[in-house]
Design an enzyme around this catalytic site. Structure first.
Site, PDB file in Angstrom:
ATOM      1  N   CYS A 272       0.823  -1.034  -0.087  1.00 27.82           N
ATOM      2  CA  CYS A 272      -0.259  -0.015  -0.195  1.00 27.82           C
ATOM      3  C   CYS A 272       0.978   1.275   0.027  1.00 27.82           C
ATOM      4  O   CYS A 272       0.722   2.241  -0.825  1.00 27.82           O
ATOM      5  CB  CYS A 272      -0.770  -0.097   1.364  1.00 27.82           C
ATOM      6  SG  CYS A 272      -0.388  -0.056   2.609  1.00 27.82           S
ATOM      7  N   HIS A 321      -2.599   1.412   7.037  1.00 27.94           N
ATOM      8  CA  HIS A 321      -3.143   1.194   5.497  1.00 27.94           C
ATOM      9  C   HIS A 321      -3.284   2.646   4.868  1.00 27.94           C
ATOM     10  O   HIS A 321      -4.133   3.394   5.578  1.00 27.94           O
ATOM     11  CB  HIS A 321      -4.271   0.372   5.423  1.00 27.94           C
ATOM     12  CG  HIS A 321      -4.560  -0.126   3.955  1.00 27.94           C
ATOM     13  ND1 HIS A 321      -3.750  -1.013   3.053  1.00 27.94           N
ATOM     14  CD2 HIS A 321      -5.323   0.366   3.015  1.00 27.94           C
ATOM     15  CE1 HIS A 321      -4.280  -0.886   1.896  1.00 27.94           C
ATOM     16  NE2 HIS A 321      -5.180  -0.189   1.830  1.00 27.94           N
ATOM     17  N   HIS A 333      -6.115   1.825  -4.283  1.00 35.04           N
ATOM     18  CA  HIS A 333      -4.882   1.286  -3.335  1.00 35.04           C
ATOM     19  C   HIS A 333      -4.505  -0.113  -3.842  1.00 35.04           C
ATOM     20  O   HIS A 333      -5.068  -0.779  -4.805  1.00 35.04           O
ATOM     21  CB  HIS A 333      -5.513   1.340  -2.111  1.00 35.04           C
ATOM     22  CG  HIS A 333      -6.605   0.269  -1.548  1.00 35.04           C
ATOM     23  ND1 HIS A 333      -6.897  -0.377  -0.441  1.00 35.04           N
ATOM     24  CD2 HIS A 333      -7.544  -0.178  -2.534  1.00 35.04           C
ATOM     25  CE1 HIS A 333      -7.899  -1.201  -0.595  1.00 35.04           C
ATOM     26  NE2 HIS A 333      -8.391  -1.097  -1.778  1.00 35.04           N
TER      27      HIS A 333
END
Length: 358
Positions: A272, A321, A333
């Site tokens: 990420c 995240h 993402h």
């Protein structure tokens, strides 16, 4: 009088058969129990989701430790090179005085200072020699330079030694977090191994290239449009006047459909924060490596309605995240192991805040 006979022992063959029968019964019972306790897809998804989330938490710790380790490794290398160059320079200076001492020795008139040079350790002779009156101006300057160089070398060696200790500590941290990530992924795989390949893809989300419709001009396209998984990796078409955020989003979109891999920074796989760091880097903005640091890279925005395409969006309480806001309540993402870089509804994860960079 009745006879009392001892019961006849079963033959070895009969005992073996009985033992084998009992073992088979236990095995069948265990299989039946296992069949009864096999997880449903829903239960497996819950377990796998939890393990993947824990793996991603460990991934960001791994990324942070790895980044620190790489920095320290570079610093140690630079310090060691500096010490080596300084030692070479010191040795040349000492060698020059040694030649003078050799010449004087041959004529029987060796300078007491140079005697010290040849017979004492540097820490001793440099201090004592500086006080002798027999020195020439050039020799005195050389000795002063040598004394200063010796002090610097001592400090640099101490700094290198300290950095080496730090480097070893970060190396252990990297291995620890890597083992944790791999352990979580292995546990998740054990759960998934109970299912067929198709079921595994459904559980992990690996059957989805994108989790929602694209914002903006492509909003009418299906979220499962596999054609968008083959975007060009060349510079995207960014409208004139677009800011860094919009440019970063455009660069990130060029990576749609690529696989998630922990610790990856491209170009075939991403995690990420690796994706967001690269995308902003392409747009001319340097971001830190891990999501928790990226969370502090700009102005925080807590109201989702105020987000603009390309803003960083941070998820989960520990901020492990990060993605890019894609408009229309979507995040773009690199989700997690087993999934692909894609669009997804913001509501699928616990949103914490956005970050407007620059």
């Amino acid at each position: 009088m009745a006879s009392h006979r001892r019961p006849k022992k079963p033959s070895r063959t009969r005992a073996t058969v009985l033992t084998a029968t009992a073992a088979m019964a236990v095995a069948l019972s265990a299989q039946a129990a296992h069949a009864d306790t096999k997880l449903s897809k829903s239960e497996a998804k819950d377990q796998v989701d939890k393990l993947y989330e824990e793996a991603e938490q460990a991934t960001e710790k791994y990324n942070g430790a790895k980044e620190q380790h790489d920095k320290l490794e570079k610093q140690v290398s630079e310090l060691q090179d500096k010490v080596a160059r300084g030692q070479d320079e010191f040795n040349r200076m000492r060698g020059a005085l040694g030649l003078i001492a050799t010449s004087q020795y041959r004529t029987g008139s060796i300078d007491p200072t140079l005697q010290l040079l040849l017979t004492s350790d540097p820490d001793t002779y440099l201090d004592r020699a500086s006080r002798l009156s027999q020195l020439s101006a050039k020799q005195a300057d050389t000795l002063r330079l040598m004394a200063a160089k010796q002090r610097v070398l001592k400090q640099e060696r101490a700094a290198a030694s300290s950095k080496l200790a730090d480097l070893e500590s970060t190396r252990k941290a990297v291995e620890q977090h890597k083992d944790e990530v791999q352990g979580k992924l292995a546990d998740a795989q054990k759960v998934l191994n109970q299912f067929s390949e198709k079921e595994r893809a459904e559980i992990t989300g690996g059957d989805q290239k994108s989790g929602g419709a694209k914002s903006g001009g492509d909003s009418g396209k299906s979220g499962g449009d596999s054609g968008r998984a083959n975007r060009s990796e060349t510079r995207p078409n960014i409208p004139a006047g677009s800011g860094h955020a919009a440019a970063a989003l455009a660069y990130a979109q060029s990576q749609e459909g690529k696989r998630y891999e922990y610790g990856a920074t491209g170009m075939s796989t991403w995690d990420c924060s690796g994706l967001t760091q690269w995308a902003y880097g392409q747009a001319g903005v340097s971001l830190p490596r891990i999501s928790q640091d990226q969370a502090n890279a700009g102005t925080r925005i807590y109201d989702q309605s105020q987000l603009k395409p390309g803003d960083l969006v941070i998820f989960y309480g520990d901020q492990h995240h990060v993605g890019l806001y894609a408009g229309n309540g979507q995040v773009f993402h690199a989700p997690r192991t087993g999934a692909y870089v894609r669009y997804e509804a913001m509501g699928n994860m616990p949103f914490q805040f956005g970050v407007r960079v620059g």
